[in-house]
Design a protein around this motif. Structure first.
Motif, PDB file in Angstrom:
ATOM      1  N   GLN A  30       7.373  -2.853  -4.682  1.00 36.87           N
ATOM      2  CA  GLN A  30       7.244  -2.894  -3.220  1.00 36.87           C
ATOM      3  C   GLN A  30       8.116  -3.970  -2.596  1.00 36.87           C
ATOM      4  O   GLN A  30       8.451  -3.899  -1.421  1.00 36.87           O
ATOM      5  N   THR A  31       8.511  -4.969  -3.382  1.00 35.08           N
ATOM      6  CA  THR A  31       9.366  -6.026  -2.828  1.00 35.08           C
ATOM      7  C   THR A  31      10.803  -5.545  -2.680  1.00 35.08           C
ATOM      8  O   THR A  31      11.558  -6.099  -1.891  1.00 35.08           O
ATOM      9  N   GLY A  32      11.214  -4.559  -3.449  1.00 34.70           N
ATOM     10  CA  GLY A  32      12.598  -4.092  -3.444  1.00 34.70           C
ATOM     11  C   GLY A  32      13.564  -5.127  -3.997  1.00 34.70           C
ATOM     12  O   GLY A  32      14.774  -5.017  -3.822  1.00 34.70           O
ATOM     13  N   SER A  33      13.051  -6.153  -4.689  1.00 36.38           N
ATOM     14  CA  SER A  33      13.867  -7.282  -5.143  1.00 36.38           C
ATOM     15  C   SER A  33      14.288  -7.210  -6.595  1.00 36.38           C
ATOM     16  O   SER A  33      15.084  -8.025  -7.043  1.00 36.38           O
ATOM     17  N   PHE A  34      13.753  -6.282  -7.343  1.00 35.37           N
ATOM     18  CA  PHE A  34      14.003  -6.266  -8.788  1.00 35.37           C
ATOM     19  C   PHE A  34      14.696  -4.970  -9.178  1.00 35.37           C
ATOM     20  O   PHE A  34      14.240  -3.884  -8.848  1.00 35.37           O
ATOM     21  N   ARG A  35      15.804  -5.087  -9.909  1.00 34.89           N
ATOM     22  CA  ARG A  35      16.577  -3.909 -10.310  1.00 34.89           C
ATOM     23  C   ARG A  35      16.656  -3.753 -11.834  1.00 34.89           C
ATOM     24  O   ARG A  35      17.482  -3.017 -12.348  1.00 34.89           O
ATOM     25  N   GLY A  36      15.814  -4.447 -12.551  1.00 32.02           N
ATOM     26  CA  GLY A  36      15.770  -4.303 -14.005  1.00 32.02           C
ATOM     27  C   GLY A  36      14.737  -3.269 -14.409  1.00 32.02           C
ATOM     28  O   GLY A  36      14.374  -2.389 -13.628  1.00 32.02           O
ATOM     29  N   LYS A  37      14.253  -3.405 -15.628  1.00 31.41           N
ATOM     30  CA  LYS A  37      13.238  -2.483 -16.146  1.00 31.41           C
ATOM     31  C   LYS A  37      11.986  -3.271 -16.500  1.00 31.41           C
ATOM     32  O   LYS A  37      11.969  -4.492 -16.401  1.00 31.41           O
ATOM     33  N   TYR A  38      10.935  -2.569 -16.887  1.00 30.54           N
ATOM     34  CA  TYR A  38       9.633  -3.191 -17.100  1.00 30.54           C
ATOM     35  C   TYR A  38       9.095  -2.935 -18.506  1.00 30.54           C
ATOM     36  O   TYR A  38       9.495  -1.996 -19.174  1.00 30.54           O
ATOM     37  N   HIS A  39       8.144  -3.797 -18.859  1.00 25.73           N
ATOM     38  CA  HIS A  39       7.289  -3.528 -20.013  1.00 25.73           C
ATOM     39  C   HIS A  39       5.873  -3.922 -19.601  1.00 25.73           C
ATOM     40  O   HIS A  39       5.631  -5.061 -19.200  1.00 25.73           O
ATOM     41  N   VAL A  40       4.951  -2.966 -19.680  1.00 21.24           N
ATOM     42  CA  VAL A  40       3.555  -3.201 -19.295  1.00 21.24           C
ATOM     43  C   VAL A  40       2.747  -3.479 -20.560  1.00 21.24           C
ATOM     44  O   VAL A  40       2.667  -2.632 -21.450  1.00 21.24           O
ATOM     45  N   LEU A  41       2.149  -4.666 -20.622  1.00 18.63           N
ATOM     46  CA  LEU A  41       1.374  -5.054 -21.794  1.00 18.63           C
ATOM     47  C   LEU A  41       0.047  -4.297 -21.889  1.00 18.63           C
ATOM     48  O   LEU A  41      -0.454  -4.040 -22.971  1.00 18.63           O
ATOM     49  N   GLY A  42      -0.531  -3.995 -20.747  1.00 17.24           N
ATOM     50  CA  GLY A  42      -1.838  -3.330 -20.753  1.00 17.24           C
ATOM     51  C   GLY A  42      -2.987  -4.323 -20.855  1.00 17.24           C
ATOM     52  O   GLY A  42      -4.094  -3.982 -21.264  1.00 17.24           O
ATOM     53  N   GLY A  43      -2.726  -5.570 -20.464  1.00 18.90           N
ATOM     54  CA  GLY A  43      -3.769  -6.584 -20.492  1.00 18.90           C
ATOM     55  C   GLY A  43      -3.169  -7.959 -20.706  1.00 18.90           C
ATOM     56  O   GLY A  43      -1.958  -8.160 -20.553  1.00 18.90           O
ATOM     57  N   ARG A  44      -4.013  -8.899 -21.074  1.00 19.05           N
ATOM     58  CA  ARG A  44      -3.573 -10.266 -21.341  1.00 19.05           C
ATOM     59  C   ARG A  44      -4.411 -10.815 -22.484  1.00 19.05           C
ATOM     60  O   ARG A  44      -5.533 -10.355 -22.722  1.00 19.05           O
ATOM     61  N   LEU A  45      -3.872 -11.783 -23.180  1.00 22.05           N
ATOM     62  CA  LEU A  45      -4.581 -12.379 -24.306  1.00 22.05           C
ATOM     63  C   LEU A  45      -5.865 -13.049 -23.836  1.00 22.05           C
ATOM     64  O   LEU A  45      -5.876 -13.753 -22.832  1.00 22.05           O
ATOM     65  N   SER A  46      -6.932 -12.812 -24.576  1.00 17.03           N
ATOM     66  CA  SER A  46      -8.217 -13.446 -24.280  1.00 17.03           C
ATOM     67  C   SER A  46      -9.021 -13.505 -25.574  1.00 17.03           C
ATOM     68  O   SER A  46      -9.861 -12.639 -25.836  1.00 17.03           O
ATOM     69  N   PRO A  47      -8.745 -14.513 -26.415  1.00 14.91           N
ATOM     70  CA  PRO A  47      -9.414 -14.607 -27.717  1.00 14.91           C
ATOM     71  C   PRO A  47     -10.942 -14.583 -27.624  1.00 14.91           C
ATOM     72  O   PRO A  47     -11.597 -14.018 -28.495  1.00 14.91           O
ATOM     73  N   LEU A  48     -11.496 -15.183 -26.569  1.00 15.17           N
ATOM     74  CA  LEU A  48     -12.955 -15.199 -26.425  1.00 15.17           C
ATOM     75  C   LEU A  48     -13.530 -13.799 -26.263  1.00 15.17           C
ATOM     76  O   LEU A  48     -14.675 -13.539 -26.623  1.00 15.17           O
ATOM     77  N   ASP A  49     -12.717 -12.879 -25.714  1.00 11.91           N
ATOM     78  CA  ASP A  49     -13.156 -11.492 -25.547  1.00 11.91           C
ATOM     79  C   ASP A  49     -12.647 -10.600 -26.668  1.00 11.91           C
ATOM     80  O   ASP A  49     -12.764  -9.369 -26.600  1.00 11.91           O
ATOM     81  N   GLY A  50     -12.039 -11.197 -27.679  1.00 14.90           N
ATOM     82  CA  GLY A  50     -11.533 -10.424 -28.801  1.00 14.90           C
ATOM     83  C   GLY A  50     -10.253  -9.659 -28.495  1.00 14.90           C
ATOM     84  O   GLY A  50      -9.949  -8.669 -29.151  1.00 14.90           O
ATOM     85  N   ILE A  51      -9.498 -10.114 -27.470  1.00 14.70           N
ATOM     86  CA  ILE A  51      -8.248  -9.445 -27.102  1.00 14.70           C
ATOM     87  C   ILE A  51      -7.082 -10.275 -27.621  1.00 14.70           C
ATOM     88  O   ILE A  51      -6.776 -11.339 -27.093  1.00 14.70           O
TER      89      ILE A  51
END
Length: 198
Positions: free
Chosen positions: A95-116
């Motif tokens: 939506q910013t129109g500022s980025f012309r590269g590509k993406y990688h979606v992790l699908g979350g974030r590290l959270s050892p306490l939650d077993g992720i």
């Protein structure tokens, strides 16, 4: 209360974020009593989305095809990769129109306490992609939460042996904030003012 089907609808609406029992009941009443036609449109759209939207085989964002339109785009920089936590973050950055590269979606974030750990959020898929050698700069655009920062630091360490420029989006995004809730101007500035991540 009114009928088993009504109760079923209320319970189904409660799976939405921030929707409690009273809100779900009001929504259900509105859909059934005032907006039956729109309720039908909503039901069909939800059915179609669930049955046709999948994750891109390259970046893991949302698409109806095997490969999303951003990954297929020839006018985007293949050497610049922005790593985010969710498809909502891709939408916010686009939506910013500022980025012309590509993406990688992790699908979350590290959270050892939650077993992720790394396996649960697809870090191995990202590492495999980075080892192909086409990418020159990785922008770590994980959220500015404790878990998001920990994920960024983990990725920095994991990529030290690769010939990559690692950057982090500039802090214009509030600490503890989620990318999808940041206004486009602030997010655009944060992308442009990214710093070398050490």
């Amino acid at each position: 209360m009114f009928s088993p089907k009504f109760d079923e609808l209320v319970q189904a609406l409660r799976i939405l974020p921030s929707v409690g029992p009273k809100s779900a009941q009001r929504m259900a009443l509105n859909l059934i009593m005032k907006n039956k036609e729109r309720a039908e449109i909503l039901a069909n759209a939800l059915h179609d989305a669930v049955n046709h939207i999948q994750t891109c085989s390259i970046c893991h964002s949302l698409t109806e095809d095997d490969i999303c339109s951003i990954c297929q785009a020839y006018d985007r920089e293949d050497s610049l990769l922005c790593v985010v936590e969710s498809p909502a973050d891709v939408m916010a950055i686009e939506q910013t129109g500022s980025f012309r590269g590509k993406y990688h979606v992790l699908g979350g974030r590290l959270s050892p306490l939650d077993g992720i750990g790394p396996e649960e959020i697809g870090i191995p898929a990202l590492m495999a992609r980075l080892q192909q050698g086409q990418i020159e700069e990785v922008i770590l655009a994980t959220n500015a939460t404790v878990e998001g920062q920990a994920t960024a630091h983990y990725l920095l360490e994991a990529c030290k042996h690769l010939p990559l420029r690692m950057t982090r989006i500039a802090q214009g995004v509030p600490q503890g904030g989620e990318l999808e809730y940041v206004d486009s101007h602030t997010l655009g500035q944060a992308l442009h003012q990214r710093l070398q991540f050490k």
